[in-house]
Each structure stands twice: as structure tokens, then as C-alpha cells.
Enzyme design. Structure first.
Site, PDB file in Angstrom:
ATOM      1  N   HIS A 159      -5.557  12.906   0.282  1.00  0.00           N
ATOM      2  CA  HIS A 159      -5.356  13.887   1.345  1.00  0.00           C
ATOM      3  C   HIS A 159      -4.161  13.527   2.222  1.00  0.00           C
ATOM      4  O   HIS A 159      -3.258  14.356   2.441  1.00  0.00           O
ATOM      5  CB  HIS A 159      -6.623  13.979   2.204  1.00  0.00           C
ATOM      6  CG  HIS A 159      -6.494  14.884   3.390  1.00  0.00           C
ATOM      7  ND1 HIS A 159      -6.978  16.174   3.393  1.00  0.00           N
ATOM      8  CD2 HIS A 159      -5.933  14.688   4.621  1.00  0.00           C
ATOM      9  CE1 HIS A 159      -6.713  16.728   4.568  1.00  0.00           C
ATOM     10  NE2 HIS A 159      -6.086  15.849   5.337  1.00  0.00           N
ATOM     11  N   GLU A 160      -4.142  12.308   2.721  1.00  0.00           N
ATOM     12  CA  GLU A 160      -3.054  11.925   3.619  1.00  0.00           C
ATOM     13  C   GLU A 160      -1.713  11.919   2.903  1.00  0.00           C
ATOM     14  O   GLU A 160      -0.675  12.227   3.503  1.00  0.00           O
ATOM     15  CB  GLU A 160      -3.339  10.562   4.256  1.00  0.00           C
ATOM     16  CG  GLU A 160      -4.548  10.550   5.180  1.00  0.00           C
ATOM     17  CD  GLU A 160      -4.476  11.583   6.286  1.00  0.00           C
ATOM     18  OE1 GLU A 160      -3.357  11.926   6.730  1.00  0.00           O
ATOM     19  OE2 GLU A 160      -5.544  12.068   6.711  1.00  0.00           O
ATOM     20  N   HIS A 183      -0.043  15.231   3.108  1.00  0.00           N
ATOM     21  CA  HIS A 183       0.778  15.370   4.317  1.00  0.00           C
ATOM     22  C   HIS A 183       2.135  14.696   4.117  1.00  0.00           C
ATOM     23  O   HIS A 183       3.183  15.218   4.523  1.00  0.00           O
ATOM     24  CB  HIS A 183       0.081  14.717   5.507  1.00  0.00           C
ATOM     25  CG  HIS A 183      -1.071  15.481   6.065  1.00  0.00           C
ATOM     26  ND1 HIS A 183      -0.975  16.787   6.480  1.00  0.00           N
ATOM     27  CD2 HIS A 183      -2.361  15.108   6.303  1.00  0.00           C
ATOM     28  CE1 HIS A 183      -2.141  17.198   6.950  1.00  0.00           C
ATOM     29  NE2 HIS A 183      -3.010  16.198   6.851  1.00  0.00           N
ATOM     30  N   HIS A 219       4.462  16.777   2.184  1.00  0.00           N
ATOM     31  CA  HIS A 219       4.938  17.885   3.015  1.00  0.00           C
ATOM     32  C   HIS A 219       6.135  17.429   3.855  1.00  0.00           C
ATOM     33  O   HIS A 219       7.095  18.194   4.055  1.00  0.00           O
ATOM     34  CB  HIS A 219       3.791  18.356   3.900  1.00  0.00           C
ATOM     35  CG  HIS A 219       3.941  19.746   4.435  1.00  0.00           C
ATOM     36  ND1 HIS A 219       3.006  20.321   5.281  1.00  0.00           N
ATOM     37  CD2 HIS A 219       4.904  20.696   4.269  1.00  0.00           C
ATOM     38  CE1 HIS A 219       3.392  21.538   5.598  1.00  0.00           C
ATOM     39  NE2 HIS A 219       4.542  21.791   5.003  1.00  0.00           N
TER      40      HIS A 219
END
Length: 694
Positions: free
Chosen positions: A464-465, A468, A471
Site C-alpha cells: 500500500h505505502e 503512494h 504516485h
């Protein structure tokens, strides 16, 4: 104190700060000097005798304040990850300074008039490309929402409110960190930790010694209500001690946070009223993809009843299996037992197959390489703010440099709970930057230099991290305020949630899910059993998340002038009124330790996770249709969505990527919720009244 390395741009690769030479007081010195320089630069923009052009207004505004930006981004990365006493002292002085500086910028009538003059002469008459038009629109809205249109007495009151809120938020964070450390549970006998594996017990011994205990075992706390060890501790008394320590954080004593939280919420409400809004939540929704606060509430009202019904069904199954009603501290343990019995999935027994280095290199990095062609080379020559921090240079498929990724994975007493991503550099072409991004987690530090074995939730968090991080790394924006993750709060969780899908993708898991001692792969049927078991526990998970979301909105729906004298009573009333039973399923975060909303950017925005998950679930179906982690799919997703940041409306980016608006049905199937009658629209439909790091 030696020379301050923050005062000049770093000469290190990718502009990473020279943390080996940065002393705590350097951050404050650089911020003070940077604020002065920034105001001088802005005064020059405001008084420029030349006719306003996009270059000498909005672009000049974007170029300004680079010293302050360097200092603030470096401090904002280090303080939550390694909040030593010296840094916390700096923070107490720095946050009011930054708050006052933001006000000095946004409440400057001459600067606002200069920027707005270009708009009022007709931006349509100026040949702006899509990103330039977006920058002008977003900048002017930021000024308006920050109070640029207020009269002088109102601006003065706003400055006072902002200063006090900044002071209180820093105080909340300080109390929370100290309270988490103080609430760690000390056990005197190994028998009390029955069920934990040898590595976890060794870590508990080391944690006890580090905390100053001469003997025994210490279980430190993570930020959410649910603590990982609750799933494995066999003694109910041990589970109860750990659960109650978690649930009681912030309630009273020297580390009490409830009064601070209530004052923050009341001041935010007063500020919203000053700006013309009925609540802080209404103000926040002005910047989001959700069309209105009513639309968010309607979506939650649709989701809460089936989620709570699912949780009650799960509670009945647990009670039947246990032979008695299940207490909140027993839920995770009994739920794991049902999962083992029904689906032959023992999460604790799977930990030896999920070793950090393997998950990181053969899982997280391998997925990114398969999708986007990027590669990773560890850099051991770069300075870090803590010995645990590691750096990787990220390169494009052709070998050209893309950016720098820093990983800070292990828990320590100076680190805030939870997991998050930060940027040290934004990757904006206007400033000729390449991105430098960080991932910070709180994995228990293995004792004696042994391997770090992860639970399934920690594996998921790692993916998940890194979503980021991608992104941020893939930013192709020209302007820093539109780059990377600088998107609306209820969109920012979407790319990271999508990246979770690769955690158990069969071809990737075959490469990384290997026993750390024998090298044997995860048994062939284990992934299928894990997937079959995925819906079990969704009632609890969805309910505890939604309860925290409702609590967030309750605090931030206070009307101007409304105060809360009894925070715990307010919390309980808000949850029960929405249909929750907090005695059955406590919220994921309670008021006393809800850092997301009282010292982070999620105030009135914790709904973002479920709002973004509509897009996420729809996108997972698309990637599955494309064949999984393949380059052709990754190329499209990167080009149309990940790289775009906020250079256009993020929902336009979604439609450009997906070819249509998102549909909610994939989310309902994933969450095991009953079908809801709804039009096939995305989370921000075109008509009104049509959610986030957990």
C-alpha cells in the site's frame, strides 16, 4: 552547531538533504530565514510594475520560497519518523511559525490582487495550456479558502485561530507519542505471551530492555485500536490487558488528549464559520472530489447498515464457536480460529513465508518492475536521519534516473504509530527536481539482527505505502503544487489501494513468499485458501473503519460556537446514533488516538479510504482483465493516472485511464455487502448528492 546545510540546495544525489550534518536547530533556523526570503520574493511579485502575465504571477509564485520548502519538507519527514526530544522542542516553535507564514502569504491583499488580476482580465484570453489553467484555478481557490476575501478584523481573528490550532495539533501529537510509549504493556512471565512466536518474544524482551525494564517482556502499541498480537495471544487475560491499554490511550493523566482534541474541533468550526461555512467538514469538502458533504453522508448511510449486520453475523459465529459471547479483546483471536477451522488459514503460521527482504525485493519491487519497467539499486553512500533508513536509486527501463526511494520500516519509541509516505522532493520540472519519496512503517524490530517476519496485514501495508511512493516517483507535473500526491485527499489513497492487489498475485507470490529458513515456496493451495477466506472478517473490518469515519465527521460537523464538554460521551453518542455498537466493534481510532484527524491532513477526510476504494475496486477488475502485472497495463495506468498528479481534475484522469466512470459494484462484492441500488457512477457523480492510509 556547524554550518547549516539546509540553507543551500543539497549537492547530494537527487538533492537529498545531508542528514549527517543537519542538527535539530538547523530546521528552525532555515525555516525562519526561508520565511523571510519568501515574503520578500512575494512582495516583488505583488509590486512588479510590469503587466501581469502567467509567468510573472502564477509561475513566479510557484518558484518562490525554495529555502522554506526545503526546510519544511525535510522536517516534515524526520519529525514523525524520529521525534527525539530535541526535534519535538523544535516542532513546538516551528509549527506556529509555519502557520503564521501561511497566513502572511494568503492574507496579503496585494499579492492576492496581483494573482486575481490576471484571472479577472480573463484567463480565457490568455493562451494557457491545461496544466497552467489548473494551477491558476487551484491557487486562487486556495487563497479564497484561506481567507483572502476577509476584511482586516476577520483576518486578524483567523490568524489567531490558525496559530492556536497549530499549537494544539503539535501538543496532541506530543501527548499521543508519549502516551503510546507509556501505555506499552509489560508482562513479567513468558507464559503470559503464549501464542507468540520465538522471534516476537525475543523482540518483546529487547523492547523491555530498551524501555528500561530490568526483566520481563514489553508489547509496544501500534496506532489503531486493534493490536497485532491480539490475534495470537492465547491467554484471555493477556489479550484484555493489551486491548484495554490500546483503547484507553489519551483518556486522562499527563498524556491526556481528549480536551486538546475537543478544543481543536471547536476552533476549526469557528474558523469555518468565519470563512462562510457551516462546519469544518463543509470547508474541507470544497477541495475534494466528493461533490458535497451530503453526498459523503449518503454514501456512508448506505454502507453502515449492511456492514454492521455483517459484523453481528460474525459475532454470532464467533460466540457459537467459542461457546460464549465474545468480548472485544477476544474478537481477533477467535476470528483467527474460525479462519483456521473454516478455511485452513493460520495467519500466524504463515509468517515464516513473509520475510521483509524477500517481500520488498521479490514482491514490492518486482511488481513495479513488471508493470513499469523500473529497477532499484540500493545506495549505501547516502546520509540518513536514522541508521534504520535505507535508500534505493530508482531507474527507468532504459537506465535513466527516475528518483530516490527511502524505506524506514522498523518501529522505535521516537516514531509515530502507523504507516505513511512523505516527499523530500516533488519531481516538478519547473524546479528541475527529481522525486525523493519515503515510506515509513512500524514493523517490530527483530531481535539480535534476525529476519523480520511479517503478518499478512504488514505485507499489505508494504504494498500500500509503495503505491503512494509510485504516485510520487512517476510525477510528470511541471508545477510543485500539482505534482505527485498533491491531489484531493479523497483521491490520494486510490493509487496506493490499487497497489495492494499485487500482494498475493500468484506469479509474484511464487517469487517472494518463501520460507525464510528452507526457501520452500508457500504451499500451492495457500493463496487460494487465503482468497477464499478474504470475506471472513469483512464485517468487523468495514464496521471499525466506518465507525472511525463517522467519528471524524461528527467532530468536524460541529457548528461555529458549538463546544464539546464530554468528548467520550460525544463519541459514544455519535457512534450509536449512526447505528454502531462500540461495545461490540470499537472504531479503528478513538478520539484519544485519532492522529489522522487531529494532527494530520485527514480532518473531515477519513472517509477518503472508502471513497477511493470505489475507484480502486473498479481498477483491480481492469488490471485483472488485462492479465495482471503486465507492462502494457502499467504503461496506461502510469501515463493517464499516476503521472498526472493534480494537473487536471483527478476524476478526468480516471475516465481517461478507464474509459468510463467507476462503478460501485466491485467494491460491494469485495466488502461482502448487500447490493445497493445505485447508478453506475464514480465516487464523485456529476449530479450532487450522488472516502483513506488506513
Amino acid at each position: 552547531m556547524g554550518p547549516n546545510p539546509l540553507l543551500e540546495p543539497s549537492g547530494l544525489p537527487f538533492g537529498i538533504p545531508d542528514f549527517s550534518a543537519v542538527a535539530p536547530e538547523h530546521y528552525l533556523e532555515a525555516a525562519k530565514q526561508g520565511a523571510q526570503e519568501h515574503l520578500a520574493e512575494l512582495a516583488a511579485i505583488a509590486t512588479d510594475p510590469a503587466a501581469p502575465t502567467f509567468a510573472n504571477t502564477f509561475e513566479a509564485y510557484e518558484r518562490s520560497g525554495q529555502l522554506l520548502r526545503r526546510a519544511a519538507m525535510a522536517f516534515g519527514t524526520v519529525r514523525p519518523a524520529h521525534g527525539t526530544a530535541d526535534l519535538l522542542e523544535v516542532d513546538a516553535a516551528l509549527q506556529p511559525l509555519l502557520s503564521a507564514h501561511r497566513d502572511a502569504v494568503h492574507l496579503d491583499p496585494a499579492l492576492h490582487a496581483r494573482l486575481a488580476s490576471l484571472d479577472t482580465t480573463g484567463l480565457d484570453a490568455v493562451e494557457l495550456d491545461e496544466e497552467q489553467a489548473r494551477l491558476a484555478e487551484e491557487t486562487l481557490r486556495d487563497f479564497r479558502l484561506a481567507g483572502a476575501d476577509l476584511d482586516d478584523p476577520e483576518k486578524e481573528r483567523l490568524r489567531g485561530l490558525n496559530a492556536r490550532i497549530a499549537e494544539l495539533s503539535t501538543d496532541y501529537s506530543r501527548r499521543l507519542l508519549a502516551g503510546m510509549n507509556a501505555a506499552a504493556v509489560h508482562f513479567g512471565h513468558a507464559e503470559e505471551l503464549e501464542g507468540l512466536d520465538p522471534a516476537e518474544i525475543a523482540s518483546a524482551v529487547e523492547a523491555a530492555r530498551t524501555a528500561g525494564h530490568p526483566d520481563g517482556f514489553l508489547l509496544t502499541l501500534v496506532l489503531p485500536t486493534g493490536q497485532p498480537a491480539l490475534e495470537r495471544l492465547r491467554l484471555a487475560a493477556s489479550r484484555r490487558r493489551l486491548f484495554e491499554a490500546s483503547l484507553g490511550r489519551g483518556i486522562g493523566g499527563e498524556h491526556g488528549t481528549l480536551g486538546v482534541a475537543a478544543e481543536i474541533a471547536a476552533l476549526r468550526a469557528e474558523r469555518a464559520g468565519l470563512l462562510g461555512y457551516g462546519s469544518h467538514a463543509e470547508l474541507v469538502l470544497e477541495r475534494q472530489t466528493a461533490p458535497s458533504l451530503a453526498a459523503v453522508r449518503d454514501r456512508l448511510a448506505e454502507l453502515v447498515p449492511p456492514a454492521v449486520a455483517n459484523a453481528r453475523r460474525e459475532a454470532a459465529v464467533l460466540a457459537e464457536a467459542a461457546g460464549h459471547p465474545v468480548e472485544p479483546w477476544d474478537w481477533a483471536y477467535c476470528s483467527a480460529a474460525v479462519r483456521r477451522d473454516r478455511y485452513a488459514v493460520d495467519a500466524a503460521a504463515l509468517r515464516p513465508w513473509f520475510e521483509l527482504e524477500s517481500v520488498l525485493h521479490r514482491g514490492v519491487f518486482a511488481a513495479a518492475t513488471a508493470l513499469y519497467g523500473i529497477t532499484f539499486t540500493e545506495r549505501t553512500d547516502l546520509p540518513a536521519y536514522h541508521p534504520d533508513v535505507r535508500a534505493w536509486e530508482v531507474s527507468e527501463e532504459d537506465g535513466s534516473p527516475l528518483g530516490l526511494f527511502l524505506g524506514d520500516f522498523f518501529a522505535r519509541p521516537t516514531k509515530a504509530g502507523g504507516a505513511w509516505m512523505n516527499s523530500l522532493r516533488d519531481g516538478a520540472s519547473l524546479l528541475r527536481e527529481r522525486p525523493v519519496v519515503t515510506n515509513t512503517l512500524n514493523i517490530a524490530h527483530p531481535a539480535g539482527g534476525g529476519p523480520a517476519l511479517l503478518g499478512l496485514d504488514e505485507v499489505n501495508t508494504l504494498f500500500h505505502e509503495f503505491g503512494h511512493a509510485l504516485h510520487g516517483l512517476f510525477s510528470a507535473a511541471r508545477y510543485p503544487s500539482l505534482a505527485g500526491t498533491s491531489v484531493p485527499r479523497d483521491f490520494v489513497e486510490y493509487p496506493s489501494q490499487v497497489n495492494e492487489m499485487w500482494a498475493l498475485w500468484p506469479s509474484l507470490a511464487a517469487g517472494y513468499a518463501r520460507h525464510h529458513l528452507t526457501g520452500e515456496p508457500l504451499p500451492e493451495d495457500a493463496l487460494e485458501r487465503i482468497k477464499d477466506a478474504a470475506l471472513w472478517g469483512e464485517g468487523f473490518a468495514t464496521t471499525e473503519y466506518l465507525a472511525a469515519t463517522v467519528l471524524d465527521l461528527a467532530w468536524h460537523s460541529l457548528a461555529p460556537g458549538q463546544a464539546v464538554e464530554d468528548p467520550l460521551g460525544f463519541e459514544d453518542e455519535a457512534l450509536r446514533a449512526a447505528g454502531f455498537d462500540p461495545d461490540l466493534v470499537p472504531p479503528r481510532y478513538r478520539t484519544g488516538y485519532f492522529k489522522h484527524i487531529f494532527d494530520s491532513g485527514y480532518a473531515a477526510g477519513y472517509y477518503s479510504y472508502i471513497w477511493s476504494e470505489v475507484l480502486d475496486a473498479d481498477t483491480v477488475e481492469w488490471f485483472t482483465e488485462q492479465g495482471g502485472p503486465v507492462r502494457s497495463a502499467g504503461t496506461v495506468f502510469r501515463a493517464e493516472l499516476l503521472s498526472r498528479g493534480n494537473t487536471r481534475d483527478p476524476l478526468e484522469s480516471y475516465v481517461a485511464f478507464r474509459g468510463r466512470e467507476a462503478r460501485i459494484e466491485p467494491l460491494l462484492r469485495r466488502r461482502g455487502l448487500a447490493p445497493i441500488e445505485t447508478a453506475p457512477t464514480g465516487p464523485a457523480p456529476a449530479t450532487p448528492d450522488g472516502p483513506p492510509a488506513p
